[in-house]
Structure formats: C-alpha cells, structure tokens
Design an enzyme around this catalytic site. Sequence first.
Site, PDB file in Angstrom:
ATOM      1  N   GLY A 133       1.018  -1.104  -0.028  1.00 23.67           N
ATOM      2  CA  GLY A 133       0.282   0.070   0.097  1.00 23.67           C
ATOM      3  C   GLY A 133       0.900   1.287   0.082  1.00 23.67           C
ATOM      4  N   GLN A 166       3.067   9.908   1.261  1.00 27.33           N
ATOM      5  CA  GLN A 166       4.131   9.328   1.141  1.00 27.33           C
ATOM      6  C   GLN A 166       5.142   9.675   0.088  1.00 27.33           C
ATOM      7  OE1 GLN A 166       2.570   4.949   2.290  1.00 27.33           O
ATOM      8  NE2 GLN A 166       4.385   5.064   3.032  1.00 27.33           N
ATOM      9  N   CYS A 174       5.987  -0.407   6.669  1.00 25.23           N
ATOM     10  CA  CYS A 174       5.643   0.652   5.908  1.00 25.23           C
ATOM     11  C   CYS A 174       6.712   0.969   5.173  1.00 25.23           C
ATOM     12  CB  CYS A 174       5.346   1.811   7.375  1.00 25.23           C
ATOM     13  SG  CYS A 174       4.914   3.425   5.992  1.00 25.23           S
ATOM     14  N   LEU A 175       6.422   1.565   3.640  1.00 26.54           N
ATOM     15  CA  LEU A 175       7.536   1.818   3.037  1.00 26.54           C
ATOM     16  C   LEU A 175       8.409   3.398   3.372  1.00 26.54           C
ATOM     17  CD1 LEU A 175       5.700   1.214  -0.543  1.00 26.54           C
ATOM     18  CD2 LEU A 175       7.686  -0.136   0.729  1.00 26.54           C
ATOM     19  N   HIS A 230      -4.057   0.709   7.688  1.00 21.96           N
ATOM     20  CA  HIS A 230      -2.800   1.626   7.638  1.00 21.96           C
ATOM     21  C   HIS A 230      -2.658   2.822   6.594  1.00 21.96           C
ATOM     22  CE1 HIS A 230       1.782   1.191   7.552  1.00 21.96           C
ATOM     23  NE2 HIS A 230       1.556   1.740   6.599  1.00 21.96           N
ATOM     24  N   GLU A 231      -3.308   2.404   5.486  1.00 18.98           N
ATOM     25  CA  GLU A 231      -2.915   3.574   4.612  1.00 18.98           C
ATOM     26  C   GLU A 231      -3.889   4.662   4.860  1.00 18.98           C
ATOM     27  OE1 GLU A 231      -0.660   3.536   2.505  1.00 18.98           O
ATOM     28  OE2 GLU A 231      -0.436   1.253   3.082  1.00 18.98           O
ATOM     29  N   HIS A 270      -2.420   7.053   7.278  1.00 15.33           N
ATOM     30  CA  HIS A 270      -1.648   7.946   6.801  1.00 15.33           C
ATOM     31  C   HIS A 270      -2.163   9.247   6.176  1.00 15.33           C
ATOM     32  CE1 HIS A 270       2.266   6.137   6.328  1.00 15.33           C
ATOM     33  NE2 HIS A 270       2.084   5.063   5.780  1.00 15.33           N
TER      34      HIS A 270
HETATM   35 NI    NI Z   1       2.741   3.029   5.423  1.00 14.18          NI
END
Ligand code: NI
Length: 154
Positions: A46, A51, A90-91, A132-133, A136
């Site tokens: 995701g 991000q 998480c990226l 999670h997304e 953000h």
């Molecule tokens: Ni993330």
Amino acid sequence: MALRNIVTYEDPILRKKCRPVPEVTDRIKQLVDDMIETLYDAQGVGLAAPQVGVLRRIFVVDIMDGTGPKVLINPEIVETRGEQDGEEGCLSVPDRAGEVIRPEYVKVKGLDRDGQPVEYEGEGLLARAFCHENDHLDGVLYVDKAKQLWEIQE
Ligand code: NI
C-alpha cells in the site's frame, strides 16, 4: 507514468492531515498512476499520497492476491468488525516492522481512479492495509500504534 520519491519517517509531511480531492482531474489520475507504479517498484502492499509528498486523501493498495490495485480517493472506513494482531511495515519506515492490532474486517468507500464511487470489503491483510493507508491520510503512522517494534535484518 513515473516513479515518485517515497519520503521517510523523519519528513514532517507524514504527520500532516491530508485534504480531500475536490475533483478527479487528469492531474489526480496521473498521480494515482504514478503511485501504483511506485508501489510496485517498491514491492509494498500500500501507498498513500503523503508518502510521495502530496497532502491529498488518496491511497492505493494491492496485497498481490491477483485482483489488481485498489485505488481509494477520499476514502472513508464505514464499517469495521473483529480484531487481528499481526506484523506490519511501511515503505516510509524502512528496515523496521511492528506488531499492530487492527480490525479483522473493514468496509471502505470512496472514489476510484476515474472518480466513480467504489466500495471494498477487506479481511485479514487487506483490512490491515486499508486501515494502515487510511491512517496515513491523518498523519498517523503504524509505529504510533505498535505494541512493539523491531529492526529487520537485510
Ligand atoms: Ni505506510
């Protein structure tokens, strides 16, 4: 399409609240396409707009179950059920993972890449990814919610 740069943990942009998308313009579609390409390039499940440095309420999710990328513009989680405890990463937080409690089931509504209303139901990993997304978009990172965190050895 083009790859976008993924910002990491220290960047204050990740802590800001994103604004809704007023209209799904060609520019927004371009952003969505870039986010999908960036997600696949980074091999994540995701990616949310902040991000890649854009404070708009957009995320993309693909848990690699063969159903393709799920695009949510102006998403709203309208229903949750149950609870799951599991590992998350998480990226924007490279080299770390953590244990986070999330709902087992989530229903999310929003607009798709073409600005059409869309609704998804997710269980397990998909429910986790939606939560999670969505976090953000309100400047919340999973590390805020993790019961414990650990380093990943490459
Ligand atoms: Ni993330």
